[in-house]
Design a protein around this motif. Structure first.
Motif, mmCIF file in Angstrom:
data_model
loop_
_atom_site.group_PDB
_atom_site.id
_atom_site.type_symbol
_atom_site.label_atom_id
_atom_site.label_comp_id
_atom_site.label_asym_id
_atom_site.label_seq_id
_atom_site.Cartn_x
_atom_site.Cartn_y
_atom_site.Cartn_z
ATOM 1 N N ALA A 98 0.825 -1.215 0.000
ATOM 2 C CA ALA A 98 0.000 0.000 0.000
ATOM 3 C C ALA A 98 0.856 1.260 0.000
ATOM 4 C CB ALA A 98 -0.932 -0.009 1.207
ATOM 5 N N ASP A 99 2.053 1.167 0.598
ATOM 6 C CA ASP A 99 2.969 2.305 0.643
ATOM 7 C C ASP A 99 3.842 2.397 -0.603
ATOM 8 O OD1 ASP A 99 1.985 3.041 3.087
ATOM 9 O OD2 ASP A 99 3.705 2.314 4.250
ATOM 10 N N GLY A 100 3.707 1.435 -1.520
ATOM 11 C CA GLY A 100 4.540 1.436 -2.719
ATOM 12 C C GLY A 100 5.987 1.094 -2.439
ATOM 13 N N ALA A 101 6.242 0.392 -1.336
ATOM 14 C CA ALA A 101 7.612 0.096 -0.921
ATOM 15 C C ALA A 101 8.132 -1.188 -1.556
ATOM 16 C CB ALA A 101 7.672 -0.014 0.602
ATOM 17 N N ASP A 102 9.447 -1.292 -1.625
ATOM 18 C CA ASP A 102 10.098 -2.486 -2.147
ATOM 19 C C ASP A 102 10.432 -3.488 -1.055
ATOM 20 O OD1 ASP A 102 10.060 -1.521 -4.758
ATOM 21 O OD2 ASP A 102 11.976 -0.492 -4.504
ATOM 22 N N ASP A 103 10.275 -3.078 0.192
ATOM 23 C CA ASP A 103 10.586 -3.943 1.330
ATOM 24 C C ASP A 103 9.641 -3.575 2.469
ATOM 25 O OD1 ASP A 103 11.829 -5.839 2.917
ATOM 26 O OD2 ASP A 103 13.856 -5.056 2.606
ATOM 27 N N LEU A 104 9.752 -4.292 3.568
ATOM 28 C CA LEU A 104 8.893 -4.029 4.714
ATOM 29 C C LEU A 104 9.104 -2.616 5.236
ATOM 30 C CD1 LEU A 104 9.309 -7.379 6.685
ATOM 31 C CD2 LEU A 104 7.539 -6.767 5.033
ATOM 32 N N VAL A 105 8.036 -2.019 5.757
ATOM 33 C CA VAL A 105 8.122 -0.680 6.330
ATOM 34 C C VAL A 105 7.604 -0.730 7.765
ATOM 35 C CG1 VAL A 105 7.928 0.551 4.141
ATOM 36 C CG2 VAL A 105 5.859 -0.090 5.358
ATOM 37 N N GLY A 106 8.310 -0.067 8.665
ATOM 38 C CA GLY A 106 7.869 -0.032 10.047
ATOM 39 C C GLY A 106 7.965 -1.392 10.720
ATOM 40 N N VAL A 107 7.268 -1.519 11.818
ATOM 41 C CA VAL A 107 7.268 -2.750 12.608
ATOM 42 C C VAL A 107 5.846 -3.279 12.694
ATOM 43 C CG1 VAL A 107 7.740 -3.783 14.856
ATOM 44 C CG2 VAL A 107 9.265 -2.014 13.954
ATOM 45 N N THR A 108 5.665 -4.537 12.341
ATOM 46 C CA THR A 108 4.354 -5.173 12.448
ATOM 47 C C THR A 108 4.352 -6.099 13.657
ATOM 48 O OG1 THR A 108 4.009 -5.116 10.055
ATOM 49 C CG2 THR A 108 2.676 -6.675 11.320
ATOM 50 N N PRO A 109 3.591 -5.795 14.675
ATOM 51 C CA PRO A 109 3.562 -6.669 15.846
ATOM 52 C C PRO A 109 2.797 -7.954 15.561
ATOM 53 C CG PRO A 109 1.966 -4.916 16.099
ATOM 54 C CD PRO A 109 2.712 -4.623 14.831
ATOM 55 N N ALA A 110 3.179 -9.009 16.242
ATOM 56 C CA ALA A 110 2.404 -10.242 16.163
ATOM 57 C C ALA A 110 1.046 -10.002 16.800
ATOM 58 C CB ALA A 110 3.138 -11.365 16.877
ATOM 59 N N ALA A 111 0.017 -10.586 16.242
ATOM 60 C CA ALA A 111 -1.332 -10.420 16.765
ATOM 61 C C ALA A 111 -2.103 -11.708 16.561
ATOM 62 C CB ALA A 111 -2.035 -9.260 16.061
ATOM 63 N N PRO A 112 -3.065 -12.000 17.424
ATOM 64 C CA PRO A 112 -3.848 -13.223 17.249
ATOM 65 C C PRO A 112 -4.701 -13.150 15.987
ATOM 66 C CG PRO A 112 -4.771 -11.867 19.006
ATOM 67 C CD PRO A 112 -3.464 -11.246 18.623
ATOM 68 N N THR A 113 -4.779 -14.255 15.275
ATOM 69 C CA THR A 113 -5.603 -14.343 14.077
ATOM 70 C C THR A 113 -5.965 -15.799 13.831
ATOM 71 O OG1 THR A 113 -5.697 -14.008 11.677
ATOM 72 C CG2 THR A 113 -3.520 -14.380 12.636
ATOM 73 N N PHE A 114 -7.138 -16.027 13.238
ATOM 74 C CA PHE A 114 -7.513 -17.382 12.853
ATOM 75 C C PHE A 114 -6.535 -17.947 11.817
ATOM 76 C CE2 PHE A 114 -12.115 -15.996 13.770
ATOM 77 C CZ PHE A 114 -12.081 -16.525 15.053
ATOM 78 N N ALA A 115 -5.934 -17.050 11.027
ATOM 79 C CA ALA A 115 -4.994 -17.479 9.979
ATOM 80 C C ALA A 115 -3.584 -17.560 10.544
ATOM 81 C CB ALA A 115 -5.056 -16.520 8.800
ATOM 82 N N GLU A 116 -3.394 -18.440 11.529
ATOM 83 C CA GLU A 116 -2.113 -18.512 12.234
ATOM 84 C C GLU A 116 -0.968 -18.904 11.304
ATOM 85 O OE1 GLU A 116 -2.513 -21.513 15.243
ATOM 86 O OE2 GLU A 116 -2.611 -23.146 13.789
ATOM 87 N N GLY A 117 -1.260 -19.660 10.258
ATOM 88 C CA GLY A 117 -0.210 -20.136 9.373
ATOM 89 C C GLY A 117 0.422 -19.052 8.517
ATOM 90 N N ILE A 118 -0.235 -17.897 8.386
ATOM 91 C CA ILE A 118 0.345 -16.799 7.604
ATOM 92 C C ILE A 118 0.591 -15.565 8.467
ATOM 93 C CG2 ILE A 118 -0.478 -17.551 5.343
ATOM 94 C CD1 ILE A 118 -2.819 -15.607 5.616
ATOM 95 N N ALA A 119 0.586 -15.733 9.776
ATOM 96 C CA ALA A 119 0.802 -14.603 10.688
ATOM 97 C C ALA A 119 2.301 -14.408 10.915
ATOM 98 C CB ALA A 119 0.087 -14.846 12.016
ATOM 99 N N ILE A 120 2.991 -13.912 9.888
ATOM 100 C CA ILE A 120 4.443 -13.753 9.910
ATOM 101 C C ILE A 120 4.774 -12.259 9.871
ATOM 102 C CG2 ILE A 120 6.616 -14.409 8.810
ATOM 103 C CD1 ILE A 120 4.965 -16.808 9.736
#
Length: 369
Positions: free
Chosen positions: A267-289
């Motif tokens: 969404a930011d048009g970036a070529d790599d990760l931006v900022g810090v994404t904290p781990a959070a509970p989700t039903f989709a545990e297999g893609i919560a990276i």
């Protein structure tokens, strides 16, 4: 036996012999790619071959499999007029991870390590455990606390040792990487080892064969570490370079809205990760990276395909799971993410395939908070 192709670092070009047990670039500690550019067989020449992913032998970096459980060749069934589902939960260990795990076990069998280690939120671990059992290789799987009890049971049933690590998925990965640096250890990493990607790419080779030598306009894939998406990109490139398809499908990457570092970077048009994404509970545990090591490659692959990123809420996941169950398909909560993302119309009139990656018996039904 055919020599193993070398690995190389896609960031700095450092070359690493496959037979060294090195699991990452010694310079930047990043994941490796494989120096391997095969030419797929024609559609006609596949007739009569073994009914598993090993039928695409020209495109696999290993030949003469000895630990196969018949993985691959999963059914393709329609969900709507334009969208079909590939039932990869019908694999031997009930998830698509068997596609890559069999390649890792075959490689480990050739290298004869003292031990095999892996890290997983469940499905990759159960797959590696099963194929290591088939290869008679000792195996330890590092999993985060909170991993499904059924997945832990499956890992142990195959004779592997599940090591539950306090903390999230990233903590389990760190623990496995520490163990991987011990002498004589093969790290069966579905993220760092490129052989895994060359197993997952058979997903698209099967689509191409089952659709009579063509691909849908859109291939929708769930993305955490991105192994299925990057495998899909490899297969599309192989088929296109060989002149077996005349156009490349768009890759639509799906993440849980709760943990969506790649979608945010997109969404930011970036070529790599931006900022810090904290781990959070989700039903989709297999893609919560929160920090996928191949983030740059994933973003580039989606961009070059003309695709995009989609995110799904917990309610969308829950409703998609019950919807699929009402259609006779009992799929785990992570495995329904792609159907959750597209079932209400974002594809328009384009044809698409979604993967149903894991069986519902692994996690059970999601429930409203």
């Amino acid at each position: 036996m055919t020599p193993l192709p070398d690995c190389f670092c896609p960031v700095d070009g450092t070359r690493v012999p496959t037979d060294s047990l090195a699991w990452c670039c010694p310079v930047c500690r990043g994941p490796l790619d494989l120096d391997f550019a095969p030419t797929p067989a024609s559609l006609k020449s596949l007739t009569g071959r073994v009914n598993s992913l090993w039928r695409y032998t020209e495109c696999l970096p290993l030949s003469g499999p000895s630990v196969s459980l018949g993985e691959g060749r999963t059914p393709l069934v329609p969900l709507t007029e334009g969208v079909s589902a590939k039932l990869d939960f019908l694999m031997p260990t009930l998830s698509f991870k068997d596609r890559g795990a069999v390649l890792l076990a075959e490689l480990a069998l050739r290298l004869r390590p003292r031990q095999v280690v892996a890290d997983s939120s469940g499905n990759a671990g159960t797959a590696v455990a099963a194929y290591c059992a088939r290869a008679r290789l000792p195996c330890t799987v590092y999993v985060p606390e909170g991993t499904s009890a059924k997945k832990l049971e499956q890992i142990g049933a195959h004779g592997a040792r599940p090591e539950v690590v306090p903390g999230d998925r990233e903590a389990a990965s760190r623990a496995a990487r520490e163990a991987a640096d011990e002498e004589g250890t093969f790290y069966a990493s579905h993220v760092f080892n490129p052989y895994f990607l060359h197993g997952t790419k058979t997903y698209v080779h099967e689509l191409w064969e089952d659709l009579g030598g063509r691909l849908p306009e859109v291939i929708v894939v769930p993305v955490g570490n991105g192994t299925l998406l990057l495998g899909a990109a490899l297969a599309v490139a192989e088929l296109h370079a060989a002149g077996l398809i005349d156009r490349r499908p768009a890759l639509y990457a799906v993440q849980s809205a709760a943990v969506a570092p790649l979608a945010h970077a997109w969404a930011d048009g970036a070529d790599d990760l931006v900022g810090v994404t904290p781990a959070a509970p989700t039903f989709a545990e297999g893609i919560a990276i929160p920090h996928p090591p191949r983030a740059r490659q994933i973003l580039r692959a989606v961009r070059e395909s003309g695709g995009t990123f989609l995110t799904v809420t917990e309610d969308q996941i829950r409703h998609a799971q019950t919807d699929l169950a009402s259609r006779g398909l009992y799929v785990e909560s992570t495995g329904v993410a792609c159907w959750a993302a597209v079932r209400e119309g974002p594809l328009g009139t384009r044809t698409a395939v979604v993967p149903l990656c894991g069986a519902g018996l692994k996690t059970g039904l999601t429930t409203a908070p």
